[in-house]
Scaffold this motif. Sequence first.
Motif, PDB file in Angstrom:
ATOM      1  N   ILE A  17       0.812  -1.211   0.000  1.00  0.00           N
ATOM      2  CA  ILE A  17       0.000   0.000   0.000  1.00  0.00           C
ATOM      3  C   ILE A  17       0.849   1.266   0.000  1.00  0.00           C
ATOM      4  O   ILE A  17       0.477   2.271  -0.577  1.00  0.00           O
ATOM      5  CB  ILE A  17      -0.950  -0.002   1.226  1.00  0.00           C
ATOM      6  N   LEU A  18       2.025   1.203   0.631  1.00  0.00           N
ATOM      7  CA  LEU A  18       2.852   2.386   0.797  1.00  0.00           C
ATOM      8  C   LEU A  18       4.282   2.084   0.369  1.00  0.00           C
ATOM      9  O   LEU A  18       4.829   1.033   0.692  1.00  0.00           O
ATOM     10  CB  LEU A  18       2.844   2.810   2.266  1.00  0.00           C
ATOM     11  N   ARG A  19       4.883   3.021  -0.371  1.00  0.00           N
ATOM     12  CA  ARG A  19       6.268   2.846  -0.796  1.00  0.00           C
ATOM     13  C   ARG A  19       7.023   4.151  -0.598  1.00  0.00           C
ATOM     14  O   ARG A  19       6.551   5.214  -0.989  1.00  0.00           O
ATOM     15  CB  ARG A  19       6.314   2.428  -2.262  1.00  0.00           C
ATOM     16  N   TRP A  20       8.202   4.048   0.041  1.00  0.00           N
ATOM     17  CA  TRP A  20       9.050   5.206   0.322  1.00  0.00           C
ATOM     18  C   TRP A  20      10.002   5.479  -0.842  1.00  0.00           C
ATOM     19  O   TRP A  20      10.572   4.560  -1.406  1.00  0.00           O
ATOM     20  CB  TRP A  20       9.888   4.951   1.573  1.00  0.00           C
ATOM     21  N   PHE A  21      10.215   6.775  -1.150  1.00  0.00           N
ATOM     22  CA  PHE A  21      11.216   7.231  -2.107  1.00  0.00           C
ATOM     23  C   PHE A  21      12.032   8.322  -1.429  1.00  0.00           C
ATOM     24  O   PHE A  21      11.807   9.517  -1.657  1.00  0.00           O
ATOM     25  CB  PHE A  21      10.562   7.752  -3.393  1.00  0.00           C
ATOM     26  N   PRO A  22      13.001   7.928  -0.552  1.00  0.00           N
ATOM     27  CA  PRO A  22      13.738   8.930   0.232  1.00  0.00           C
ATOM     28  C   PRO A  22      14.532   9.920  -0.614  1.00  0.00           C
ATOM     29  O   PRO A  22      14.652  11.084  -0.246  1.00  0.00           O
ATOM     30  CB  PRO A  22      14.684   8.102   1.105  1.00  0.00           C
ATOM     31  N   ASP A  23      15.081   9.482  -1.752  1.00  0.00           N
ATOM     32  CA  ASP A  23      15.866  10.395  -2.586  1.00  0.00           C
ATOM     33  C   ASP A  23      15.023  11.524  -3.162  1.00  0.00           C
ATOM     34  O   ASP A  23      15.501  12.639  -3.351  1.00  0.00           O
ATOM     35  CB  ASP A  23      16.538   9.629  -3.730  1.00  0.00           C
ATOM     36  N   ALA A  24      13.756  11.240  -3.435  1.00  0.00           N
ATOM     37  CA  ALA A  24      12.838  12.250  -3.976  1.00  0.00           C
ATOM     38  C   ALA A  24      12.005  12.916  -2.881  1.00  0.00           C
ATOM     39  O   ALA A  24      11.187  13.793  -3.171  1.00  0.00           O
ATOM     40  CB  ALA A  24      11.910  11.610  -5.007  1.00  0.00           C
ATOM     41  N   SER A  25      12.176  12.485  -1.622  1.00  0.00           N
ATOM     42  CA  SER A  25      11.386  12.990  -0.483  1.00  0.00           C
ATOM     43  C   SER A  25       9.888  12.864  -0.744  1.00  0.00           C
ATOM     44  O   SER A  25       9.111  13.779  -0.496  1.00  0.00           O
ATOM     45  CB  SER A  25      11.750  14.436  -0.151  1.00  0.00           C
ATOM     46  N   THR A  26       9.500  11.709  -1.288  1.00  0.00           N
ATOM     47  CA  THR A  26       8.081  11.431  -1.521  1.00  0.00           C
ATOM     48  C   THR A  26       7.746  10.036  -1.024  1.00  0.00           C
ATOM     49  O   THR A  26       8.612   9.186  -0.854  1.00  0.00           O
ATOM     50  CB  THR A  26       7.714  11.522  -3.019  1.00  0.00           C
ATOM     51  N   VAL A  27       6.475   9.836  -0.805  1.00  0.00           N
ATOM     52  CA  VAL A  27       5.952   8.527  -0.450  1.00  0.00           C
ATOM     53  C   VAL A  27       4.737   8.282  -1.336  1.00  0.00           C
ATOM     54  O   VAL A  27       3.958   9.192  -1.605  1.00  0.00           O
ATOM     55  CB  VAL A  27       5.613   8.442   1.056  1.00  0.00           C
ATOM     56  N   SER A  28       4.612   7.068  -1.846  1.00  0.00           N
ATOM     57  CA  SER A  28       3.500   6.704  -2.705  1.00  0.00           C
ATOM     58  C   SER A  28       2.520   5.857  -1.893  1.00  0.00           C
ATOM     59  O   SER A  28       2.901   4.817  -1.363  1.00  0.00           O
ATOM     60  CB  SER A  28       4.024   5.918  -3.911  1.00  0.00           C
TER      61      SER A  28
END
Length: 96
Positions: A17-28
């Motif tokens: 349900i949730l995925r982290w993208f730390p390099d882009a400072s976003t979460v999906s």
Amino acid sequence: MKREFDPLGAIAYDARILRWFPDASTVSIWTVAGRQVVPFVCGAHQAKMLGWQRGESDLVLRDGKWFLYATCAVPEAEPTEATEVLGVDLGIVNIA
């Protein structure tokens, strides 16, 4: 199953349900309106720790602000050898 948010509780999100993208400072996050990409703010140290994120993340409402709590399995650092000794007087007096 439809989830409802309890003001004193949290909603748990797993990797589906949730995925982290730390390099882009976003979460999906998958929502009823489809997948949403949401920006987040954290310190450099915390962003580095997200590389070790494991398990569920919890969406929490605290004092009118939304927080995502992530569990991170950070490897232990190598122990360092002491090079100096420091004595501390705790002021404890034991009468025999």
